[in-house]
Design a protein around this motif. Structure first.
Motif, PDB file in Angstrom:
ATOM      1  N   SER A  69      61.632 -74.796 -85.524  1.00  0.00           N
ATOM      2  CA  SER A  69      62.901 -74.121 -85.222  1.00  0.00           C
ATOM      3  C   SER A  69      63.292 -73.110 -86.303  1.00  0.00           C
ATOM      4  N   ASN A  70      62.713 -73.214 -87.503  1.00  0.00           N
ATOM      5  CA  ASN A  70      62.963 -72.211 -88.545  1.00  0.00           C
ATOM      6  C   ASN A  70      62.255 -70.889 -88.248  1.00  0.00           C
ATOM      7  N   HIS A  71      61.418 -70.869 -87.237  1.00  0.00           N
ATOM      8  CA  HIS A  71      60.595 -69.694 -86.934  1.00  0.00           C
ATOM      9  C   HIS A  71      60.808 -69.188 -85.510  1.00  0.00           C
ATOM     10  N   GLY A  72      61.937 -69.525 -84.924  1.00  0.00           N
ATOM     11  CA  GLY A  72      62.232 -69.051 -83.580  1.00  0.00           C
ATOM     12  C   GLY A  72      61.422 -69.736 -82.495  1.00  0.00           C
ATOM     13  N   LEU A  73      60.947 -70.923 -82.801  1.00  0.00           N
ATOM     14  CA  LEU A  73      60.174 -71.692 -81.827  1.00  0.00           C
ATOM     15  C   LEU A  73      61.005 -72.880 -81.361  1.00  0.00           C
ATOM     16  N   PRO A  74      60.727 -73.389 -80.174  1.00  0.00           N
ATOM     17  CA  PRO A  74      61.436 -74.597 -79.729  1.00  0.00           C
ATOM     18  C   PRO A  74      61.179 -75.758 -80.693  1.00  0.00           C
ATOM     19  N   PRO A  75      62.118 -76.703 -80.772  1.00  0.00           N
ATOM     20  CA  PRO A  75      61.927 -77.854 -81.649  1.00  0.00           C
ATOM     21  C   PRO A  75      60.629 -78.608 -81.320  1.00  0.00           C
ATOM     22  N   ASP A  76      60.001 -79.119 -82.355  1.00  0.00           N
ATOM     23  CA  ASP A  76      58.791 -79.954 -82.222  1.00  0.00           C
ATOM     24  C   ASP A  76      57.630 -79.247 -81.528  1.00  0.00           C
ATOM     25  N   THR A  77      57.475 -77.962 -81.774  1.00  0.00           N
ATOM     26  CA  THR A  77      56.309 -77.243 -81.262  1.00  0.00           C
ATOM     27  C   THR A  77      55.452 -76.835 -82.453  1.00  0.00           C
ATOM     28  N   GLU A  78      54.437 -77.618 -82.686  1.00  0.00           N
ATOM     29  CA  GLU A  78      53.544 -77.384 -83.816  1.00  0.00           C
ATOM     30  C   GLU A  78      52.113 -77.143 -83.359  1.00  0.00           C
ATOM     31  N   ASN A  79      51.960 -76.813 -82.090  1.00  0.00           N
ATOM     32  CA  ASN A  79      50.633 -76.658 -81.531  1.00  0.00           C
ATOM     33  C   ASN A  79      50.708 -75.693 -80.352  1.00  0.00           C
ATOM     34  N   THR A  80      49.659 -74.922 -80.157  1.00  0.00           N
ATOM     35  CA  THR A  80      49.671 -73.948 -79.053  1.00  0.00           C
ATOM     36  C   THR A  80      49.676 -74.606 -77.681  1.00  0.00           C
ATOM     37  N   ASN A  81      49.235 -75.852 -77.590  1.00  0.00           N
ATOM     38  CA  ASN A  81      49.117 -76.466 -76.267  1.00  0.00           C
ATOM     39  C   ASN A  81      50.460 -76.764 -75.614  1.00  0.00           C
ATOM     40  N   ILE A  82      51.556 -76.709 -76.367  1.00  0.00           N
ATOM     41  CA  ILE A  82      52.865 -76.966 -75.759  1.00  0.00           C
ATOM     42  C   ILE A  82      53.784 -75.747 -75.811  1.00  0.00           C
ATOM     43  N   LEU A  83      53.218 -74.611 -76.163  1.00  0.00           N
ATOM     44  CA  LEU A  83      54.011 -73.380 -76.246  1.00  0.00           C
ATOM     45  C   LEU A  83      53.769 -72.479 -75.039  1.00  0.00           C
ATOM     46  N   PRO A  84      54.830 -71.826 -74.552  1.00  0.00           N
ATOM     47  CA  PRO A  84      54.598 -70.779 -73.558  1.00  0.00           C
ATOM     48  C   PRO A  84      53.771 -69.664 -74.217  1.00  0.00           C
ATOM     49  N   TYR A  85      52.970 -69.013 -73.431  1.00  0.00           N
ATOM     50  CA  TYR A  85      52.051 -68.000 -73.950  1.00  0.00           C
ATOM     51  C   TYR A  85      52.752 -66.942 -74.796  1.00  0.00           C
ATOM     52  N   HIS A  86      53.937 -66.493 -74.378  1.00  0.00           N
ATOM     53  CA  HIS A  86      54.626 -65.419 -75.096  1.00  0.00           C
ATOM     54  C   HIS A  86      55.119 -65.843 -76.481  1.00  0.00           C
ATOM     55  N   LEU A  87      55.109 -67.130 -76.794  1.00  0.00           N
ATOM     56  CA  LEU A  87      55.551 -67.600 -78.109  1.00  0.00           C
ATOM     57  C   LEU A  87      54.397 -67.916 -79.070  1.00  0.00           C
ATOM     58  N   ILE A  88      53.180 -67.808 -78.603  1.00  0.00           N
ATOM     59  CA  ILE A  88      52.037 -68.134 -79.461  1.00  0.00           C
ATOM     60  C   ILE A  88      51.990 -67.210 -80.679  1.00  0.00           C
ATOM     61  N   ILE A  89      52.320 -65.949 -80.509  1.00  0.00           N
ATOM     62  CA  ILE A  89      52.317 -65.033 -81.660  1.00  0.00           C
ATOM     63  C   ILE A  89      53.339 -65.487 -82.706  1.00  0.00           C
ATOM     64  N   ASN A  90      54.468 -66.066 -82.270  1.00  0.00           N
ATOM     65  CA  ASN A  90      55.450 -66.598 -83.220  1.00  0.00           C
ATOM     66  C   ASN A  90      54.847 -67.744 -84.035  1.00  0.00           C
ATOM     67  N   LEU A  91      54.048 -68.586 -83.391  1.00  0.00           N
ATOM     68  CA  LEU A  91      53.399 -69.692 -84.109  1.00  0.00           C
ATOM     69  C   LEU A  91      52.383 -69.151 -85.107  1.00  0.00           C
TER      70      LEU A  91
END
Length: 102
Positions: A69-91
């Motif tokens: 969440s400090n990086h504009g990602l949903p809480p508890d998203t620490e892996n690409t497998n649970i991220l929407p495609y458009h947020l992978i660049i944020n990870l």
């Protein structure tokens, strides 16, 4: 003189396509007996990995701090497998914040 083990640190990117092969490699290396292995990743990825290790494994799992969440990602998203495609660049960009942990 006592035998000393070489130490290998493995730090795969936060994606199953990286973590799973790195873990498979770590398990193969572990069988050689002359290496100690530390597997580094974020807390949720390490939590998920614990169940994948055999009970007698000597692989050390090391968590490094990461707050999605400090990086504009949903809480508890620490892996690409649970991220929407458009947020992978944020990870990917957020992964650079892991550098100070070393």
């Amino acid at each position: 003189m006592a035998d000393t083990k070489e130490h290998i640190v493995m730090f795969p990117f936060m994606a199953q396509g990286h973590i799973i092969p790195y873990l498979a490699l770590a398990l193969q290396i572990e069988q050689r007996k002359n290496y100690s292995i530390t597997f580094v990743n974020t807390p949720l990825n390490i939590k998920n990995l614990k169940s994948s290790l055999p009970p007698n494994s000597s692989i050390h799992l090391l968590e490094i701090p990461f707050s999605s969440s400090n990086h504009g990602l949903p809480p508890d998203t620490e892996n690409t497998n649970i991220l929407p495609y458009h947020l992978i660049i944020n990870l990917i960009e957020a992964s650079t914040s892991l550098k100070p942990s070393f």
